[in-house]
Design a protein around this motif. Structure first.
Motif, PDB file in Angstrom:
ATOM      1  N   LEU A 169       0.823  -1.214   0.000  1.00  0.00           N
ATOM      2  CA  LEU A 169       0.000   0.000   0.000  1.00  0.00           C
ATOM      3  C   LEU A 169       0.859   1.267   0.000  1.00  0.00           C
ATOM      4  CD1 LEU A 169      -2.818  -1.135   2.439  1.00  0.00           C
ATOM      5  CD2 LEU A 169      -3.133  -0.446   0.045  1.00  0.00           C
ATOM      6  N   PHE A 170       1.915   1.271   0.792  1.00  0.00           N
ATOM      7  CA  PHE A 170       2.799   2.435   0.836  1.00  0.00           C
ATOM      8  C   PHE A 170       3.399   2.703  -0.542  1.00  0.00           C
ATOM      9  CE2 PHE A 170       3.942   1.395   5.546  1.00  0.00           C
ATOM     10  CZ  PHE A 170       2.753   1.950   5.976  1.00  0.00           C
ATOM     11  N   LEU A 171       3.800   1.634  -1.229  1.00  0.00           N
ATOM     12  CA  LEU A 171       4.389   1.796  -2.555  1.00  0.00           C
ATOM     13  C   LEU A 171       3.353   2.240  -3.581  1.00  0.00           C
ATOM     14  CD1 LEU A 171       6.804  -1.280  -2.629  1.00  0.00           C
ATOM     15  CD2 LEU A 171       7.454   1.144  -2.541  1.00  0.00           C
ATOM     16  N   GLU A 172       2.133   1.746  -3.436  1.00  0.00           N
ATOM     17  CA  GLU A 172       1.061   2.106  -4.376  1.00  0.00           C
ATOM     18  C   GLU A 172       0.592   3.540  -4.187  1.00  0.00           C
ATOM     19  OE1 GLU A 172      -2.188  -0.639  -3.843  1.00  0.00           O
ATOM     20  OE2 GLU A 172      -0.912  -2.363  -4.317  1.00  0.00           O
ATOM     21  N   ARG A 173       0.360   3.944  -2.927  1.00  0.00           N
ATOM     22  CA  ARG A 173      -0.317   5.217  -2.652  1.00  0.00           C
ATOM     23  C   ARG A 173       0.522   6.254  -1.929  1.00  0.00           C
ATOM     24  NH1 ARG A 173      -5.614   3.289   0.233  1.00  0.00           N
ATOM     25  NH2 ARG A 173      -5.742   1.243  -0.718  1.00  0.00           N
ATOM     26  N   GLY A 174       1.663   5.856  -1.422  1.00  0.00           N
ATOM     27  CA  GLY A 174       2.469   6.760  -0.611  1.00  0.00           C
ATOM     28  C   GLY A 174       2.169   6.547   0.858  1.00  0.00           C
ATOM     29  N   TYR A 175       3.212   6.617   1.662  1.00  0.00           N
ATOM     30  CA  TYR A 175       3.104   6.337   3.095  1.00  0.00           C
ATOM     31  C   TYR A 175       2.019   7.178   3.772  1.00  0.00           C
ATOM     32  CZ  TYR A 175       4.298   6.536   8.023  1.00  0.00           C
ATOM     33  OH  TYR A 175       4.227   6.521   9.395  1.00  0.00           O
ATOM     34  N   GLU A 176       2.011   8.476   3.490  1.00  0.00           N
ATOM     35  CA  GLU A 176       1.088   9.396   4.164  1.00  0.00           C
ATOM     36  C   GLU A 176      -0.379   9.120   3.819  1.00  0.00           C
ATOM     37  OE1 GLU A 176       3.921  10.370   2.703  1.00  0.00           O
ATOM     38  OE2 GLU A 176       5.046  11.187   4.405  1.00  0.00           O
ATOM     39  N   ASN A 177      -0.636   8.442   2.699  1.00  0.00           N
ATOM     40  CA  ASN A 177      -2.000   8.233   2.226  1.00  0.00           C
ATOM     41  C   ASN A 177      -2.599   6.890   2.619  1.00  0.00           C
ATOM     42  OD1 ASN A 177      -1.879  10.753   0.862  1.00  0.00           O
ATOM     43  ND2 ASN A 177      -0.751   9.767  -0.779  1.00  0.00           N
ATOM     44  N   VAL A 178      -1.953   6.181   3.515  1.00  0.00           N
ATOM     45  CA  VAL A 178      -2.413   4.843   3.904  1.00  0.00           C
ATOM     46  C   VAL A 178      -2.742   4.850   5.399  1.00  0.00           C
ATOM     47  CG1 VAL A 178      -1.733   2.414   4.114  1.00  0.00           C
ATOM     48  CG2 VAL A 178      -1.024   3.740   2.122  1.00  0.00           C
ATOM     49  N   THR A 179      -3.854   4.229   5.754  1.00  0.00           N
ATOM     50  CA  THR A 179      -4.251   4.122   7.151  1.00  0.00           C
ATOM     51  C   THR A 179      -4.037   2.693   7.654  1.00  0.00           C
ATOM     52  OG1 THR A 179      -6.529   3.495   6.668  1.00  0.00           O
ATOM     53  CG2 THR A 179      -6.045   5.877   6.795  1.00  0.00           C
ATOM     54  N   VAL A 180      -4.011   2.560   8.969  1.00  0.00           N
ATOM     55  CA  VAL A 180      -3.902   1.232   9.574  1.00  0.00           C
ATOM     56  C   VAL A 180      -5.101   0.376   9.168  1.00  0.00           C
ATOM     57  CG1 VAL A 180      -3.896  -0.037  11.770  1.00  0.00           C
ATOM     58  CG2 VAL A 180      -2.436   1.981  11.481  1.00  0.00           C
ATOM     59  N   ALA A 181      -6.279   0.972   9.103  1.00  0.00           N
ATOM     60  CA  ALA A 181      -7.478   0.227   8.697  1.00  0.00           C
ATOM     61  C   ALA A 181      -7.313  -0.358   7.299  1.00  0.00           C
ATOM     62  CB  ALA A 181      -8.706   1.126   8.760  1.00  0.00           C
ATOM     63  N   GLU A 182      -6.709   0.403   6.397  1.00  0.00           N
ATOM     64  CA  GLU A 182      -6.492  -0.094   5.040  1.00  0.00           C
ATOM     65  C   GLU A 182      -5.465  -1.232   5.021  1.00  0.00           C
ATOM     66  OE1 GLU A 182      -7.448   3.930   2.471  1.00  0.00           O
ATOM     67  OE2 GLU A 182      -5.511   3.756   3.494  1.00  0.00           O
ATOM     68  N   ILE A 183      -4.471  -1.114   5.871  1.00  0.00           N
ATOM     69  CA  ILE A 183      -3.464  -2.183   5.964  1.00  0.00           C
ATOM     70  C   ILE A 183      -4.110  -3.470   6.458  1.00  0.00           C
ATOM     71  CG2 ILE A 183      -1.373  -2.959   7.163  1.00  0.00           C
ATOM     72  CD1 ILE A 183      -0.563   0.073   7.258  1.00  0.00           C
ATOM     73  N   THR A 184      -4.888  -3.366   7.524  1.00  0.00           N
ATOM     74  CA  THR A 184      -5.508  -4.576   8.074  1.00  0.00           C
ATOM     75  C   THR A 184      -6.524  -5.167   7.098  1.00  0.00           C
ATOM     76  OG1 THR A 184      -7.156  -3.268   9.281  1.00  0.00           O
ATOM     77  CG2 THR A 184      -5.149  -3.893  10.481  1.00  0.00           C
ATOM     78  N   GLU A 185      -7.236  -4.307   6.383  1.00  0.00           N
ATOM     79  CA  GLU A 185      -8.192  -4.802   5.394  1.00  0.00           C
ATOM     80  C   GLU A 185      -7.469  -5.559   4.280  1.00  0.00           C
ATOM     81  OE1 GLU A 185     -11.287  -3.037   2.085  1.00  0.00           O
ATOM     82  OE2 GLU A 185     -10.958  -1.886   3.924  1.00  0.00           O
ATOM     83  N   ARG A 186      -6.375  -4.983   3.781  1.00  0.00           N
ATOM     84  CA  ARG A 186      -5.608  -5.636   2.707  1.00  0.00           C
ATOM     85  C   ARG A 186      -5.058  -6.983   3.186  1.00  0.00           C
ATOM     86  NH1 ARG A 186      -2.165  -3.972  -1.891  1.00  0.00           N
ATOM     87  NH2 ARG A 186      -3.809  -2.446  -2.231  1.00  0.00           N
ATOM     88  N   ALA A 187      -4.641  -7.048   4.454  1.00  0.00           N
ATOM     89  CA  ALA A 187      -4.073  -8.287   5.003  1.00  0.00           C
ATOM     90  C   ALA A 187      -5.146  -9.293   5.404  1.00  0.00           C
ATOM     91  CB  ALA A 187      -3.197  -7.968   6.210  1.00  0.00           C
ATOM     92  N   GLY A 188      -6.405  -8.836   5.474  1.00  0.00           N
ATOM     93  CA  GLY A 188      -7.483  -9.721   5.902  1.00  0.00           C
ATOM     94  C   GLY A 188      -7.443  -9.998   7.391  1.00  0.00           C
ATOM     95  N   LEU A 189      -6.984  -8.991   8.150  1.00  0.00           N
ATOM     96  CA  LEU A 189      -6.861  -9.131   9.605  1.00  0.00           C
ATOM     97  C   LEU A 189      -7.551  -7.956  10.294  1.00  0.00           C
ATOM     98  CD1 LEU A 189      -3.138 -10.230   9.540  1.00  0.00           C
ATOM     99  CD2 LEU A 189      -5.051 -11.678  10.226  1.00  0.00           C
ATOM    100  N   THR A 190      -7.518  -7.953  11.612  1.00  0.00           N
ATOM    101  CA  THR A 190      -8.189  -6.908  12.385  1.00  0.00           C
ATOM    102  C   THR A 190      -7.190  -5.895  12.929  1.00  0.00           C
ATOM    103  OG1 THR A 190      -7.959  -8.108  14.456  1.00  0.00           O
ATOM    104  CG2 THR A 190      -9.933  -8.587  13.136  1.00  0.00           C
ATOM    105  N   ARG A 191      -7.730  -4.775  13.392  1.00  0.00           N
ATOM    106  CA  ARG A 191      -6.897  -3.750  14.041  1.00  0.00           C
ATOM    107  C   ARG A 191      -6.215  -4.339  15.280  1.00  0.00           C
ATOM    108  NH1 ARG A 191      -5.255   1.833  14.085  1.00  0.00           N
ATOM    109  NH2 ARG A 191      -4.062   1.858  15.989  1.00  0.00           N
ATOM    110  N   ARG A 192      -6.932  -5.197  15.967  1.00  0.00           N
ATOM    111  CA  ARG A 192      -6.359  -5.835  17.160  1.00  0.00           C
ATOM    112  C   ARG A 192      -5.120  -6.663  16.789  1.00  0.00           C
ATOM    113  NH1 ARG A 192      -9.725  -9.307  21.614  1.00  0.00           N
ATOM    114  NH2 ARG A 192      -7.972  -9.635  22.992  1.00  0.00           N
ATOM    115  N   SER A 193      -5.194  -7.365  15.667  1.00  0.00           N
ATOM    116  CA  SER A 193      -4.029  -8.124  15.190  1.00  0.00           C
ATOM    117  C   SER A 193      -2.872  -7.176  14.892  1.00  0.00           C
ATOM    118  CB  SER A 193      -4.372  -8.916  13.927  1.00  0.00           C
ATOM    119  OG  SER A 193      -5.294  -9.927  14.213  1.00  0.00           O
ATOM    120  N   PHE A 194      -3.183  -6.050  14.246  1.00  0.00           N
ATOM    121  CA  PHE A 194      -2.141  -5.066  13.936  1.00  0.00           C
ATOM    122  C   PHE A 194      -1.462  -4.597  15.216  1.00  0.00           C
ATOM    123  CE2 PHE A 194      -0.382  -0.914  13.198  1.00  0.00           C
ATOM    124  CZ  PHE A 194       0.182  -1.007  11.928  1.00  0.00           C
ATOM    125  N   SER A 195      -2.263  -4.270  16.232  1.00  0.00           N
ATOM    126  CA  SER A 195      -1.738  -3.748  17.494  1.00  0.00           C
ATOM    127  C   SER A 195      -0.890  -4.773  18.247  1.00  0.00           C
ATOM    128  CB  SER A 195      -2.885  -3.275  18.385  1.00  0.00           C
ATOM    129  OG  SER A 195      -3.569  -2.229  17.740  1.00  0.00           O
TER     130      SER A 195
END
Length: 196
Positions: free
Chosen positions: A19-45
């Motif tokens: 996501l960072f490479l596609e959209r730039g670091y500043e334009n990506v949220t944790v929610a988008e990362i977890t969605e792309r990975a198929g995981l939850t915010r709790r998993s991220f934390s």
């Protein structure tokens, strides 16, 4: 979805870097990362404090690892050789991560915030190495100078390695950068320098 996924950390890291490479670091949220990975915010934390930590996780250990390697280097080695040996030893385990490290560096280069964090990490490594050299009996001012030079060699080698990760491993790049520094210093005619 299972309660615990043994690959969750890697999935999150891969999703974030993509996501960072596609959209730039500043334009990506944790929610988008977890969605792309198929995981939850709790998993991220569980694995990362924030999205910056995805790129720098584990780097907080670098100062201690480098300093310990300097301390454990052959006592017969002169200070700078002990430092170079420590850099090469520390770099070894990174060799099989070349592609991921290169992607991370590509992201870091696009963000002043991430570049600053990287500089802060290297400053901590420089201080830890200087302390380890002092413990080996190197005078404080010389230890500080050698630590700065050693980390500059590491930074240069790391840059070369991430620019062309398939050409040579990081340990080889450290040897190359150190040889470049030595050649540059050998070419200096210190007697021709202005005297104070």
């Amino acid at each position: 979805m299972p309660r615990w996924d043994p690959n969750a950390e890697d999935r999150l890291r891969e999703a974030a870097v993509e996501l960072f490479l596609e959209r730039g670091y500043e334009n990506v949220t944790v929610a988008e990362i977890t969605e792309r990975a198929g995981l939850t915010r709790r998993s991220f934390s569980r694995y990362f404090a924030d999205k910056r930590d995805v790129l720098f996780a584990g780097s907080e250990r670098l100062p201690a690892v480098l300093a310990d390697s300097v301390r454990q280097a052959d006592p017969a080695l002169p200070p700078f050789e002990a430092l170079l040996a420590a850099l090469i030893e520390t770099a070894g385990p990174l060799t099989d991560q070349a592609a991921l490290v290169a992607q991370r560096q590509a992201v870091v280069r696009t963000s002043p915030e991430l570049q600053e964090r990287g500089r802060t990490k290297l400053a901590a490594a420089t201080e830890a190495v200087a302390e380890a050299l002092r413990e080996r009996g190197t005078a404080a001012s010389q230890a500080a100078l050698l630590a700065e030079a050693g980390i500059a060699v590491f930074r240069t080698a790391f840059q070369r390695w991430t620019d062309r990760p398939d050409e040579a491993g990081l340990p080889a790049r450290i040897r190359e950068a150190a040889a470049d520094l030595a050649a540059g210093l050998a070419a200096v005619d210190f007697t021709a320098l202005p005297r104070p």
